[in-house]
Scaffold this motif. Sequence first.
Motif, PDB file in Angstrom:
ATOM      1  N   VAL A   1      32.394  22.748  52.501  1.00  0.00           N
ATOM      2  CA  VAL A   1      31.203  23.505  52.873  1.00  0.00           C
ATOM      3  C   VAL A   1      31.010  23.473  54.380  1.00  0.00           C
ATOM      4  N   VAL A   2      30.858  24.659  54.976  1.00  0.00           N
ATOM      5  CA  VAL A   2      30.576  24.781  56.405  1.00  0.00           C
ATOM      6  C   VAL A   2      29.223  25.476  56.538  1.00  0.00           C
ATOM      7  N   ASN A   3      28.189  24.693  56.878  1.00  0.00           N
ATOM      8  CA  ASN A   3      26.830  25.217  57.004  1.00  0.00           C
ATOM      9  C   ASN A   3      26.553  25.514  58.476  1.00  0.00           C
ATOM     10  N   LEU A   4      26.440  26.788  58.818  1.00  0.00           N
ATOM     11  CA  LEU A   4      26.244  27.196  60.205  1.00  0.00           C
ATOM     12  C   LEU A   4      24.778  27.171  60.629  1.00  0.00           C
ATOM     13  N   GLY A   5      23.875  26.955  59.695  1.00  0.00           N
ATOM     14  CA  GLY A   5      22.463  26.848  60.044  1.00  0.00           C
ATOM     15  C   GLY A   5      21.786  28.186  60.256  1.00  0.00           C
ATOM     16  N   ALA A   6      20.864  28.221  61.236  1.00  0.00           N
ATOM     17  CA  ALA A   6      19.992  29.377  61.421  1.00  0.00           C
ATOM     18  C   ALA A   6      20.456  30.291  62.551  1.00  0.00           C
ATOM     19  N   GLN A   7      19.955  31.532  62.499  1.00  0.00           N
ATOM     20  CA  GLN A   7      20.116  32.532  63.557  1.00  0.00           C
ATOM     21  C   GLN A   7      21.592  32.706  63.954  1.00  0.00           C
ATOM     22  N   VAL A   8      22.415  32.891  62.961  1.00  0.00           N
ATOM     23  CA  VAL A   8      23.849  33.103  63.190  1.00  0.00           C
ATOM     24  C   VAL A   8      24.097  34.604  63.345  1.00  0.00           C
ATOM     25  N   SER A   9      24.770  34.993  64.396  1.00  0.00           N
ATOM     26  CA  SER A   9      25.086  36.420  64.563  1.00  0.00           C
ATOM     27  C   SER A   9      26.182  36.805  63.577  1.00  0.00           C
ATOM     28  N   VAL A  10      26.209  38.070  63.202  1.00  0.00           N
ATOM     29  CA  VAL A  10      27.230  38.538  62.261  1.00  0.00           C
ATOM     30  C   VAL A  10      28.638  38.352  62.824  1.00  0.00           C
ATOM     31  N   PRO A  11      28.909  38.690  64.106  1.00  0.00           N
ATOM     32  CA  PRO A  11      30.254  38.442  64.647  1.00  0.00           C
ATOM     33  C   PRO A  11      30.658  36.969  64.580  1.00  0.00           C
ATOM     34  N   ASP A  12      29.705  36.065  64.857  1.00  0.00           N
ATOM     35  CA  ASP A  12      30.017  34.629  64.784  1.00  0.00           C
ATOM     36  C   ASP A  12      30.310  34.211  63.347  1.00  0.00           C
ATOM     37  N   LEU A  13      29.584  34.784  62.397  1.00  0.00           N
ATOM     38  CA  LEU A  13      29.819  34.468  60.994  1.00  0.00           C
ATOM     39  C   LEU A  13      31.207  34.920  60.560  1.00  0.00           C
ATOM     40  N   VAL A  14      31.571  36.127  60.951  1.00  0.00           N
ATOM     41  CA  VAL A  14      32.898  36.646  60.607  1.00  0.00           C
ATOM     42  C   VAL A  14      33.980  35.791  61.258  1.00  0.00           C
ATOM     43  N   ALA A  15      33.789  35.466  62.529  1.00  0.00           N
ATOM     44  CA  ALA A  15      34.793  34.668  63.241  1.00  0.00           C
ATOM     45  C   ALA A  15      34.980  33.304  62.589  1.00  0.00           C
ATOM     46  N   ARG A  16      33.882  32.676  62.178  1.00  0.00           N
ATOM     47  CA  ARG A  16      34.001  31.352  61.552  1.00  0.00           C
ATOM     48  C   ARG A  16      34.650  31.458  60.177  1.00  0.00           C
ATOM     49  N   ALA A  17      34.351  32.541  59.468  1.00  0.00           N
ATOM     50  CA  ALA A  17      34.986  32.745  58.166  1.00  0.00           C
ATOM     51  C   ALA A  17      36.496  32.905  58.318  1.00  0.00           C
TER      52      ALA A  17
END
Length: 237
Positions: free
Chosen positions: A128-144
């Motif tokens: 599980v990788v919990n990125l927390g709050a206020q994550v931008s969509v590009p950052d979410l995609v990049a981390r995925a």
Amino acid sequence: MVQVSFTLPMAHSKVAEGAAAQLANKMGIDPALVVHAKPMGPDFTFFVVYGRVHHLVDPSAVEVVERDYPLLTPKEVNASIKQALRRRLVVVGGCIGTDAHTVGIDAILNIKGFAGEKGLEYYRELKVVNLGAQVSVPDLVARAVEERADAVLVSQVVTQRDAHLLNTREMSAAFREAFPAERRPLLVVGGPRFDETMAAELGVDRVFTRGTTPGEVASFLVHQLVSQRATQRGASR
């Protein structure tokens, strides 16, 4: 018989109580009985009104999303993943956009869990990788991409101007642009104001609403990523 509560912008008085009963009448409550009235500062009053309504409901016209997968115990989830994937199933989660309300995503992901169930961090075969709050969509995609995520879980609580719907559509479009269809992570969104029937419209694989437990989410991930893919592989042989 129904009970409703509301606040009117009126100081508490007999007139205010009469106005509350009048409003309840216009809602279709007849007779309407004001059973509680409390001042909320000098200019507002909170009311509880009780009474009878005569509207009919048609249960056959109600649209719901029935659970189409079995609920598994943590032991069963771990065993299914280990046997089918031979590696840990990777889940990336967070709150996207300006949403800073992490209670929902933490209830599903954190080991402390929710409603007496431990969160996904408790499952041995889940990473599980919990990125927390206020994550931008590009950052979410990049981390995925970086984590090689099998599933992406997004929580949305802020709903002003349909922000939860706009953010979800932006997210699903970004993932479809970044991944080939066969490699795209499973997209799951949740929040108290979502409609479970809107998954296809929003471009996600599943919508969860209030009251969802970690066990339901874990069982769904196994159903989609393990059981169904195993069935598809068997059919293609």
